[in-house]
Design a protein around this motif. Structure first.
Motif, PDB file in Angstrom:
ATOM      1  N   GLY A  94      37.034  19.448  66.209  1.00 61.06           N
ATOM      2  CA  GLY A  94      37.689  20.746  66.059  1.00 61.06           C
ATOM      3  C   GLY A  94      37.483  21.598  67.296  1.00 61.06           C
ATOM      4  O   GLY A  94      37.185  21.088  68.386  1.00 61.06           O
ATOM      5  N   HIS A  95      37.590  22.912  67.118  1.00 63.42           N
ATOM      6  CA  HIS A  95      37.521  23.817  68.264  1.00 63.42           C
ATOM      7  C   HIS A  95      36.195  23.716  69.007  1.00 63.42           C
ATOM      8  O   HIS A  95      36.168  23.594  70.228  1.00 63.42           O
ATOM      9  N   LEU A  96      35.108  23.810  68.262  1.00 67.34           N
ATOM     10  CA  LEU A  96      33.818  23.834  68.949  1.00 67.34           C
ATOM     11  C   LEU A  96      33.585  22.532  69.714  1.00 67.34           C
ATOM     12  O   LEU A  96      33.142  22.544  70.866  1.00 67.34           O
TER      13      LEU A  96
ATOM     14  N   LEU B  91      31.188  19.886  61.679  1.00 66.96           N
ATOM     15  CA  LEU B  91      32.171  19.921  60.591  1.00 66.96           C
ATOM     16  C   LEU B  91      32.081  21.257  59.860  1.00 66.96           C
ATOM     17  O   LEU B  91      31.115  22.011  60.051  1.00 66.96           O
TER      18      LEU B  91
ATOM     19  N   ASN C  42      31.002  23.891  57.181  1.00 70.18           N
ATOM     20  CA  ASN C  42      29.617  24.024  56.699  1.00 70.18           C
ATOM     21  C   ASN C  42      29.291  23.187  55.457  1.00 70.18           C
ATOM     22  O   ASN C  42      28.220  22.600  55.358  1.00 70.18           O
TER      23      ASN C  42
ATOM     24  N   HIS D  61      28.213  19.551  56.025  1.00 72.11           N
ATOM     25  CA  HIS D  61      27.033  19.222  56.838  1.00 72.11           C
ATOM     26  C   HIS D  61      26.053  18.330  56.070  1.00 72.11           C
ATOM     27  O   HIS D  61      25.564  17.342  56.600  1.00 72.11           O
TER      28      HIS D  61
ATOM     29  N   GLU E 107      25.225  21.531  63.318  1.00 77.89           N
ATOM     30  CA  GLU E 107      25.675  22.886  63.658  1.00 77.89           C
ATOM     31  C   GLU E 107      25.163  23.896  62.628  1.00 77.89           C
ATOM     32  O   GLU E 107      24.776  23.555  61.516  1.00 77.89           O
ATOM     33  N   LYS E 108      25.161  25.160  63.046  1.00 81.31           N
ATOM     34  CA  LYS E 108      24.802  26.259  62.162  1.00 81.31           C
ATOM     35  C   LYS E 108      26.042  26.715  61.412  1.00 81.31           C
ATOM     36  O   LYS E 108      27.148  26.521  61.970  1.00 81.31           O
TER      37      LYS E 108
ATOM     38  N   ARG F  90      21.925  27.720  69.492  1.00 77.71           N
ATOM     39  CA  ARG F  90      22.003  27.732  70.960  1.00 77.71           C
ATOM     40  C   ARG F  90      21.352  28.967  71.587  1.00 77.71           C
ATOM     41  O   ARG F  90      20.874  28.907  72.721  1.00 77.71           O
TER      42      ARG F  90
ATOM     43  N   TRP G 258      39.421  27.163  56.744  1.00 78.35           N
ATOM     44  CA  TRP G 258      38.281  26.830  55.872  1.00 78.35           C
ATOM     45  C   TRP G 258      37.211  27.921  55.888  1.00 78.35           C
ATOM     46  O   TRP G 258      36.462  28.067  54.915  1.00 78.35           O
ATOM     47  N   ARG G 259      37.129  28.705  56.963  1.00 78.66           N
ATOM     48  CA  ARG G 259      36.107  29.763  57.026  1.00 78.66           C
ATOM     49  C   ARG G 259      36.319  30.824  55.944  1.00 78.66           C
ATOM     50  O   ARG G 259      35.410  31.579  55.635  1.00 78.66           O
TER      51      ARG G 259
ATOM     52  N   TYR H 219      23.625  34.957  63.438  1.00 79.61           N
ATOM     53  CA  TYR H 219      23.067  35.096  64.784  1.00 79.61           C
ATOM     54  C   TYR H 219      22.100  36.279  64.853  1.00 79.61           C
ATOM     55  O   TYR H 219      21.067  36.205  65.516  1.00 79.61           O
TER      56      TYR H 219
ATOM     57  N   TYR I  99      29.215  32.846  74.174  1.00 78.05           N
ATOM     58  CA  TYR I  99      28.936  31.571  74.853  1.00 78.05           C
ATOM     59  C   TYR I  99      28.430  31.814  76.285  1.00 78.05           C
ATOM     60  O   TYR I  99      27.757  30.983  76.864  1.00 78.05           O
TER      61      TYR I  99
HETATM   62  P1  NAD Z   1      37.166  23.725  63.274  1.00 77.90           P
HETATM   63  O1  NAD Z   1      37.929  24.039  62.041  1.00 77.90           O
HETATM   64  O2  NAD Z   1      37.778  24.030  64.578  1.00 77.90           O
HETATM   65  O3  NAD Z   1      36.799  22.162  63.277  1.00 77.90           O
HETATM   66  C1  NAD Z   1      36.340  21.495  62.130  1.00 77.90           C
HETATM   67  C2  NAD Z   1      36.642  20.015  62.234  1.00 77.90           C
HETATM   68  O4  NAD Z   1      36.274  19.425  61.000  1.00 77.90           O
HETATM   69  C3  NAD Z   1      38.129  19.714  62.468  1.00 77.90           C
HETATM   70  O5  NAD Z   1      38.240  18.685  63.414  1.00 77.90           O
HETATM   71  C4  NAD Z   1      38.591  19.238  61.109  1.00 77.90           C
HETATM   72  O6  NAD Z   1      39.660  18.323  61.172  1.00 77.90           O
HETATM   73  C5  NAD Z   1      37.335  18.577  60.560  1.00 77.90           C
HETATM   74  N1  NAD Z   1      37.305  18.470  59.122  1.00 77.90           N
HETATM   75  C6  NAD Z   1      36.865  17.393  58.441  1.00 77.90           C
HETATM   76  N2  NAD Z   1      36.987  17.569  57.115  1.00 77.90           N
HETATM   77  C7  NAD Z   1      37.524  18.784  56.939  1.00 77.90           C
HETATM   78  C8  NAD Z   1      37.887  19.515  55.794  1.00 77.90           C
HETATM   79  N3  NAD Z   1      37.691  19.045  54.551  1.00 77.90           N
HETATM   80  N4  NAD Z   1      38.394  20.739  55.980  1.00 77.90           N
HETATM   81  C9  NAD Z   1      38.560  21.266  57.208  1.00 77.90           C
HETATM   82  N5  NAD Z   1      38.224  20.598  58.349  1.00 77.90           N
HETATM   83  C10 NAD Z   1      37.732  19.361  58.201  1.00 77.90           C
HETATM   84  O7  NAD Z   1      35.754  24.409  63.126  1.00 77.90           O
HETATM   85  P2  NAD Z   1      34.728  24.750  64.280  1.00 77.90           P
HETATM   86  O8  NAD Z   1      34.934  26.137  64.733  1.00 77.90           O
HETATM   87  O9  NAD Z   1      34.716  23.665  65.275  1.00 77.90           O
HETATM   88  O10 NAD Z   1      33.345  24.776  63.437  1.00 77.90           O
HETATM   89  C11 NAD Z   1      32.688  23.575  63.037  1.00 77.90           C
HETATM   90  C12 NAD Z   1      31.207  23.877  62.786  1.00 77.90           C
HETATM   91  O11 NAD Z   1      30.648  24.357  63.984  1.00 77.90           O
HETATM   92  C13 NAD Z   1      30.918  24.946  61.726  1.00 77.90           C
HETATM   93  O12 NAD Z   1      29.764  24.624  61.032  1.00 77.90           O
HETATM   94  C14 NAD Z   1      30.710  26.218  62.539  1.00 77.90           C
HETATM   95  O13 NAD Z   1      29.890  27.161  61.901  1.00 77.90           O
HETATM   96  C15 NAD Z   1      30.045  25.650  63.765  1.00 77.90           C
HETATM   97  N6  NAD Z   1      30.280  26.486  64.951  1.00 77.90           N
HETATM   98  C16 NAD Z   1      29.218  26.788  65.734  1.00 77.90           C
HETATM   99  C17 NAD Z   1      29.401  27.534  66.880  1.00 77.90           C
HETATM  100  C18 NAD Z   1      28.246  27.804  67.787  1.00 77.90           C
HETATM  101  O14 NAD Z   1      28.364  28.624  68.690  1.00 77.90           O
HETATM  102  N7  NAD Z   1      27.124  27.120  67.624  1.00 77.90           N
HETATM  103  C19 NAD Z   1      30.670  28.023  67.203  1.00 77.90           C
HETATM  104  C20 NAD Z   1      31.734  27.679  66.391  1.00 77.90           C
HETATM  105  C21 NAD Z   1      31.534  26.892  65.266  1.00 77.90           C
END
Ligand code: NAD
Length: 444
Positions: free
Chosen positions: A100-102, A166, A168, A171, A188-189, A217, A256-257, A274, A353
């Protein structure tokens, strides 16, 4: 799998490599706005002698340490050390789960700049996307897995760590399955969606004798680490109050959030966490009581399942009161300020970041001296992954282990309870000790 050394090499502290500059501005305390002129420019140069570049870790099978000092002479400009990354074959291999995005925007690019970690496998529900990402990062087709074939990671000798990125609520399942596959886990958190799940995740990793780290982080970020050091050295006297907020606007109710079953909650576990985690980190103590207010704009489809706003206070044993707030429906703001007896410490872009700005003020007679402390930027994701890799290479407890995530979930549950009941909630549980492992070998 990498060969693990039988002895601990002398830790190399990247703390020594930071250059710190201070810009001081004196202002009248009584409200007279002194000119914003730069009064002096301090260069807080390092006082201890240090090698220009540290010896690299000795990879298994290599007799002599790799030392890069020879490439710099005394007449060269005194810059930071020459990076001494581990040779690729000696680095810890990571499987990234969830593209996903992160993962795509931060973690995969960061792996390319790691010194002890490398990408060796991918897990995704989208074969098309994974094929493109694998081609871009040079991952073999046989090291690409679906969520169904995920457990087969146990047979991949190039994977040491599984990094769960993934939603939350997923996880726990992927941590437990990953631990059963015999791999170390970076999660991830927020760690999960409840403290009960966190306990199950910790137990699964303990049973499988694998390490578990939560990807906090900020605890590996130089400016936040420097503030913590100044605070713990009592440079500004005893801390008394903390104001912290982490807020942003959110636009898609279908994400999903905004679904309770996938996110576990709203602004609190996603971004408010945070404030909670960083306060505990910089103070080095655990809250004994919380009190909270919660709010969601009526009729806003973003907040039918999860909260928009959480505002809470935490009382610490030293007497410090932290006032924290998080909101999913305001313009982005990520900052905190610690008010101490003799001054304050302020962190702008605290949880971003990059772009952290650390400034301080100290009473000096009738004047106030303000300083901006400039530190080198590091990639926070690379720093946290390299820390976890270091823990695996040297068999150390991570600085942010699963117990750190569990503690945050216990506190978040108390915050929700207080918001629901309108009463303060005392924390009476015993915090697992040692909560954190040894200090990471990074700036601070
Ligand atoms: P996102 O929605 O961009 O990516 C989630 C990924 O999970 C996608 O590739 C999606 O296809 C997959 N996925 C698998 N099963 C799924 C389902 N049932 N429903 C939805 N998506 C599904 O989310 P993100 O922003 O990448 O966040 C992912 C995790 O990373 C979360 O736990 C978030 O809290 C954490 N996060 C942490 C930071 C940080 O700075 N540490 C920043 C952003 C996100």
């Amino acid at each position: 799998m990498i060969n693990r050394p039988t002895m601990d090499a002398e830790p190399i502290s990247r703390k020594d490599f930071l250059s710190i500059t201070g810009k001081s501005v004196a202002l009248g305390v009584a409200g007279t706005l002194a000119a914003n002129s730069l009064l002096n420019q301090n260069v807080l140069a390092q006082t201890r002698p240090r090698p220009l570049s540290p010896p690299a870790k000795i990879p298994a099978g290599v007799e002599e340490p790799i030392v890069l000092e020879a490439w710099k002479s005394d007449v060269d400009q005194q810059s930071g050390p020459t990076p001494t990354p581990l040779p690729p074959d000696s680095r810890v291999g990571y499987a990234v789960v969830g593209l996903g995005h992160l993962a795509l925007e931060e973690v995969l690019p960061a792996l390319s700049s790691c010194e002890k970690s490398k990408l060796t496998a991918l897990v995704s529900g989208s074969p098309e996307k994974m094929k493109k990402v694998a081609a871009q990062y040079g991952i073999k087709p046989e090291s690409c897995y679906s969520y169904e074939t995920y457990d087969q990671l146990k047979n991949n000798q190039e994977v040491d760590v599984i990094y769960i990125i993934l939603p939350n609520a997923l996880h726990k399942e992927y941590v437990v399955r990953g631990a059963k596959a015999g791999k170390h886990i970076l999660c991830e958190k927020p760690m999960a969606v409840s403290s009960k799940e966190c306990k199950e995740m910790i137990a699964a990793c303990n049973a499988a004798k694998v390490k578990l780290m939560v990807a906090y982080r900020i605890q590996y970020q130089p400016h936040n680490r420097k503030l913590r050091e100044l605070l713990q050295n009592k440079t500004f006297g005893a801390p008394k109050l903390i104001e912290a907020s982490n807020s942003q606007s959110s636009a898609n109710p279908a994400h999903w959030r905004h679904k309770k079953t996938l996110a576990g909650g709203g602004a609190l576990p996603d971004i408010g966490l945070y404030c909670l985690n960083t306060n505990r980190f910089i103070l080095g103590e655990e809250p004994t009581e919380v009190f909270a207010y919660q709010y969601s704009t009526p009729g806003n489809p973003l907040f039918t399942e999860v909260e928009e706003l959480m505002s809470w206070q935490m009382r610490f044993p030293s007497g410090v009161i932290a006032s924290c707030a998080t909101d999913y429906n305001v313009h982005e703001s990520r900052r905190y300020r610690v008010l101490c007896e003799k001054g304050w410490l302020n962190m702008d872009k605290a949880y971003a970041y990059k772009g952290q700005k650390l400034s301080t003020a100290r009473a000096e007679g009738k004047m106030e001296r303000q300083e901006e402390i400039g530190l080198s930027e590091t990639n926070q994701f690379a720093a946290e992954m390299d820390h976890f890799s270091d823990c695996i290479l040297k068999n150390k407890r991570p600085f942010t282990p699963g117990e750190e995530g569990l503690q945050d979930h216990i506190l978040m549950e108390a915050i929700y309870e207080s918001a629901r009941t309108g009463k303060p909630v005392k924390l009476t549980h015993k915090v697992t000790q040692p909560l954190r492992g040894p200090e990471p070998e990074i700036a601070g």
